[in-house]
Write a protein that holds these residues in place. Structure first.
Motif, short mmCIF file in Angstrom:
data_model
loop_
_atom_site.label_atom_id
_atom_site.label_comp_id
_atom_site.label_asym_id
_atom_site.label_seq_id
_atom_site.Cartn_x
_atom_site.Cartn_y
_atom_site.Cartn_z
N ILE A 53 0.83 -1.19 0.05
CA ILE A 53 0.13 0.09 -0.02
C ILE A 53 0.84 1.20 -0.13
CG2 ILE A 53 0.03 -0.10 2.59
CD1 ILE A 53 -3.13 1.14 2.00
N PHE A 54 2.19 1.04 0.80
CA PHE A 54 3.01 2.37 0.52
C PHE A 54 3.96 2.56 -0.63
CE2 PHE A 54 2.41 1.19 5.34
CZ PHE A 54 1.68 2.40 5.72
N ARG A 55 3.71 1.70 -1.48
CA ARG A 55 4.56 1.72 -2.75
C ARG A 55 4.85 3.06 -3.38
NH1 ARG A 55 2.99 -2.81 -6.60
NH2 ARG A 55 1.15 -1.82 -6.61
N PRO A 56 3.40 3.90 -3.73
CA PRO A 56 3.88 5.19 -4.50
C PRO A 56 4.62 6.19 -3.43
CG PRO A 56 1.41 4.82 -3.99
CD PRO A 56 2.37 3.26 -3.53
N ILE A 57 4.26 6.17 -2.07
CA ILE A 57 4.84 6.81 -1.10
C ILE A 57 6.27 6.55 -0.97
CG2 ILE A 57 4.91 7.71 1.34
CD1 ILE A 57 1.47 6.33 1.25
N HIS A 58 6.74 5.43 -0.71
CA HIS A 58 7.80 4.92 -0.74
C HIS A 58 8.85 5.46 -2.08
CE1 HIS A 58 11.45 2.13 -0.75
NE2 HIS A 58 11.09 1.69 -2.06
N ALA A 59 8.21 5.13 -3.26
CA ALA A 59 9.02 5.74 -4.47
C ALA A 59 9.09 7.43 -4.35
CB ALA A 59 7.90 5.49 -5.67
N HIS A 60 8.12 7.91 -3.82
CA HIS A 60 8.46 9.48 -3.72
C HIS A 60 9.23 9.90 -2.71
CE1 HIS A 60 4.82 9.49 -6.72
NE2 HIS A 60 5.08 11.04 -7.02
N ILE A 61 9.20 9.22 -1.58
CA ILE A 61 10.14 9.47 -0.41
C ILE A 61 11.59 9.37 -1.12
CG2 ILE A 61 11.22 8.72 1.39
CD1 ILE A 61 8.32 8.29 2.55
N LEU A 62 11.71 8.13 -1.99
CA LEU A 62 13.11 7.89 -2.29
C LEU A 62 13.70 8.97 -3.31
CD1 LEU A 62 13.54 4.34 -1.97
CD2 LEU A 62 14.62 6.01 -0.57
N VAL A 63 12.72 9.02 -4.60
CA VAL A 63 12.89 10.07 -5.83
C VAL A 63 12.92 11.48 -5.25
CG1 VAL A 63 12.29 10.70 -7.87
CG2 VAL A 63 12.13 8.33 -7.29
N VAL A 64 11.91 11.97 -4.83
CA VAL A 64 11.80 13.75 -4.36
C VAL A 64 12.64 13.78 -2.91
CG1 VAL A 64 10.30 15.26 -3.55
CG2 VAL A 64 9.46 13.46 -5.25
N GLY A 65 12.50 12.94 -1.94
CA GLY A 65 12.95 13.25 -0.83
C GLY A 65 14.59 13.08 -0.81
N TRP A 66 14.93 11.87 -1.30
CA TRP A 66 16.57 11.32 -1.21
C TRP A 66 16.95 11.62 -2.37
CZ3 TRP A 66 19.40 7.83 -4.12
CH2 TRP A 66 20.57 7.76 -3.74
N LEU A 67 17.03 11.20 -3.47
CA LEU A 67 17.60 11.61 -4.73
C LEU A 67 17.48 13.16 -5.08
CD1 LEU A 67 19.20 10.53 -7.30
CD2 LEU A 67 16.83 10.08 -8.40
N THR A 68 16.47 13.81 -5.45
CA THR A 68 16.16 15.30 -5.58
C THR A 68 16.97 16.13 -4.64
OG1 THR A 68 14.18 14.77 -6.71
CG2 THR A 68 14.93 17.00 -6.49
#
Length: 128
Positions: free
Chosen positions: A33-48
């Motif tokens: 259920i957290f898949r889109p949240i997990h992806a955005h945390i890593l892409v927007v939060g960590w990577l960006t």
């Protein structure tokens, strides 16, 4: 390390830990259920945020009002978007949909503003 780079790097680290823990939780619980949240945390939060930290370190921009706005809208937007997404998708507190949508969109708008300011900074950058 300049202040912009340092603050972005630290927030990127926090997002990286949260994203990795969320991924481990999903794998362990076999619930995605957290898949889109997990992806955005890593892409927007960590990577960006990490990418912007590297930019500020390599290009040594001075700390101006526009860079401060860019950095803080990036942080506020990353936190707001991912938290708003969590509230909207999971809704653990049973908030009305209008509240979760406003939080979600507000975070996204703050992040969008940060991207626009970053683009402007790259246009204004001059080699010293």
């Amino acid at each position: 390390m300049n202040k912009n780079s340092q603050v972005l790097l630290r927030f990127a680290g926090v997002f990286g830990v949260i994203g990795a823990m969320l991924g481990a939780h999903m794998a362990g619980s076999n619930s995605y259920i957290f898949r889109p949240i997990h992806a955005h945390i890593l892409v927007v939060g960590w990577l960006t945020l990490f990418g912007w930290a590297v930019f500020y370190k390599i290009f040594q921009t001075s700390q101006t009002l526009i860079t401060k706005i860019q950095v803080w809208t990036a942080i506020i937007g990353s936190v707001g978007l991912t938290t708003g997404m969590w509230l909207y998708i999971v809704n653990p507190f049973d908030f009305p949909e209008v509240i979760t949508t406003i939080f979600y969109i507000g975070g996204g708008v703050a992040l969008l503003i940060s991207f626009v300011f970053f683009f402007i900074i790259t246009l204004l950058y001059k080699e010293e």
